[in-house]
Design a protein around this motif. Sequence first.
Motif, PDB file in Angstrom:
ATOM      1  N   ASP A 115      42.775  36.095  54.356  1.00 54.41           N
ATOM      2  CA  ASP A 115      42.881  35.446  55.666  1.00 54.41           C
ATOM      3  C   ASP A 115      42.049  34.178  55.723  1.00 54.41           C
ATOM      4  O   ASP A 115      42.467  33.172  56.303  1.00 54.41           O
ATOM      5  N   VAL A 116      40.862  34.206  55.128  1.00 54.70           N
ATOM      6  CA  VAL A 116      39.995  33.022  55.169  1.00 54.70           C
ATOM      7  C   VAL A 116      40.613  31.871  54.379  1.00 54.70           C
ATOM      8  O   VAL A 116      40.526  30.705  54.782  1.00 54.70           O
ATOM      9  N   PHE A 117      41.260  32.171  53.268  1.00 60.50           N
ATOM     10  CA  PHE A 117      41.820  31.106  52.442  1.00 60.50           C
ATOM     11  C   PHE A 117      43.213  30.662  52.905  1.00 60.50           C
ATOM     12  O   PHE A 117      43.578  29.501  52.705  1.00 60.50           O
ATOM     13  N   HIS A 118      43.968  31.537  53.524  1.00 58.14           N
ATOM     14  CA  HIS A 118      45.343  31.183  53.889  1.00 58.14           C
ATOM     15  C   HIS A 118      45.572  31.035  55.388  1.00 58.14           C
ATOM     16  O   HIS A 118      46.505  30.366  55.800  1.00 58.14           O
ATOM     17  N   ARG A 119      44.696  31.651  56.218  1.00 55.50           N
ATOM     18  CA  ARG A 119      44.852  31.537  57.668  1.00 55.50           C
ATOM     19  C   ARG A 119      43.495  31.392  58.354  1.00 55.50           C
ATOM     20  O   ARG A 119      43.173  32.155  59.279  1.00 55.50           O
ATOM     21  N   PRO A 120      42.651  30.445  57.927  1.00 51.31           N
ATOM     22  CA  PRO A 120      41.342  30.284  58.572  1.00 51.31           C
ATOM     23  C   PRO A 120      41.503  29.795  59.999  1.00 51.31           C
ATOM     24  O   PRO A 120      42.425  29.041  60.311  1.00 51.31           O
ATOM     25  N   LEU A 121      40.565  30.189  60.872  1.00 46.11           N
ATOM     26  CA  LEU A 121      40.701  29.876  62.288  1.00 46.11           C
ATOM     27  C   LEU A 121      39.521  29.108  62.860  1.00 46.11           C
ATOM     28  O   LEU A 121      39.494  28.854  64.064  1.00 46.11           O
ATOM     29  N   HIS A 122      38.561  28.726  62.030  1.00 48.25           N
ATOM     30  CA  HIS A 122      37.410  27.971  62.538  1.00 48.25           C
ATOM     31  C   HIS A 122      37.358  26.587  61.886  1.00 48.25           C
ATOM     32  O   HIS A 122      37.543  26.465  60.666  1.00 48.25           O
ATOM     33  N   PRO A 123      37.102  25.536  62.662  1.00 48.44           N
ATOM     34  CA  PRO A 123      37.040  24.186  62.090  1.00 48.44           C
ATOM     35  C   PRO A 123      36.019  24.035  60.972  1.00 48.44           C
ATOM     36  O   PRO A 123      36.234  23.228  60.045  1.00 48.44           O
ATOM     37  N   TYR A 124      34.931  24.763  61.031  1.00 49.16           N
ATOM     38  CA  TYR A 124      33.941  24.668  59.957  1.00 49.16           C
ATOM     39  C   TYR A 124      34.510  25.223  58.651  1.00 49.16           C
ATOM     40  O   TYR A 124      34.298  24.655  57.576  1.00 49.16           O
TER      41      TYR A 124
END
Length: 359
Positions: free
Chosen positions: A261-270
């Motif tokens: 999820d972090v690599f393919h659907r991250p949700l935070h601008p940072y």
Amino acid sequence: MGDKELRAETLDGAPGGAKAPTAFLEVRDLRIHFPTDDGLVKSVDGLSFQLERGRTLGIVGESGSGKSVTSLGILGLHNRRNANVSGEIWLDGQEIVGSSPDQVRRLRGRNMAMIFQDPLSSMHPFYTVGNQIIEAYRIHNDVSKKVARKHAIDMLGRVGIPQPDRRVDDYPHQFSGGMRQRAMIAMSLSCDPELLIADEPTTALDVTVQAQILDLLRDLQEEFNSAIIMITHDLGVVAELADDILVMYGGRCVEYAAVDDVFHRPLHPYTWGLLGSMPRLDRERSERLLPIKGTPPSLINLPSGCAFNPRCVYSELNDGRSETERPELEELEPGHRVACHLPLARRKEIWDNEIRPKL
């Protein structure tokens, strides 16, 4: 005092009659502050996460985000005269923050251990590598020095050091960087700890040696079923090893999710910024790397509202909330928690149309 007695003592002495955890490692609202002449340094300011046996959590973020301070807090290595530590850290039903230094010292090595970033400075230069492993093993096991020496040789051989029966009598400076890191791993694993914390274990190593160390950690985890916390600024490392990723900024968690999820659907601008500044070799890149503008915030004078707002190009889309209101960590999708004021639909739109095409 045996394991059962120590567990009962720490549970009975838990702060505020806290509920026993359900996970193997559970950190609840951890705060680690350092009083200084310039002000209060809030290195960790309300961090919570869980970790099960056999799984790896990657903690990523820029220098100064609180990663290493968190790891030292879990191990109980902060001097309580210089650090204000609050919250709860539960390890297999034992609460660490409220325990005495002697209780925590008995847990280190046997129940939890750490691989430090620089093994040359972490190992004693006046003692042989073998003597240091022997000492770590005999502290927690009532065995003779001969038995401990054989165990040290076995551990050095297990982590891939050639001729361990001879190298056991060498000093740290006689090892190469990769061999020192392997020796540090052997020392950390000498008592079969249930939790292993690796703080930037591959930073100063060649790329080929980095891959060998990561493969070694993966193999040892399968053998011992240890829980691993991998602390790094290198997203490539956590992509290789981690099951879940915790992104830290300004002493707090800003995103927590499974590695995919972090690599393919991250949700935070940072997180978008971290991914944009990471070199890619798996495909041709049409643009230059996208660095995060500005510098990390001072942990003494954090910006009001969202700590990332001075560097965030999307803060103006939140009607001023980014400058005045600190976002809370919320679960927006199953297992995916984010601290950001941007509406979820707007975030997904920015990721799909603006960020992902550039990566």
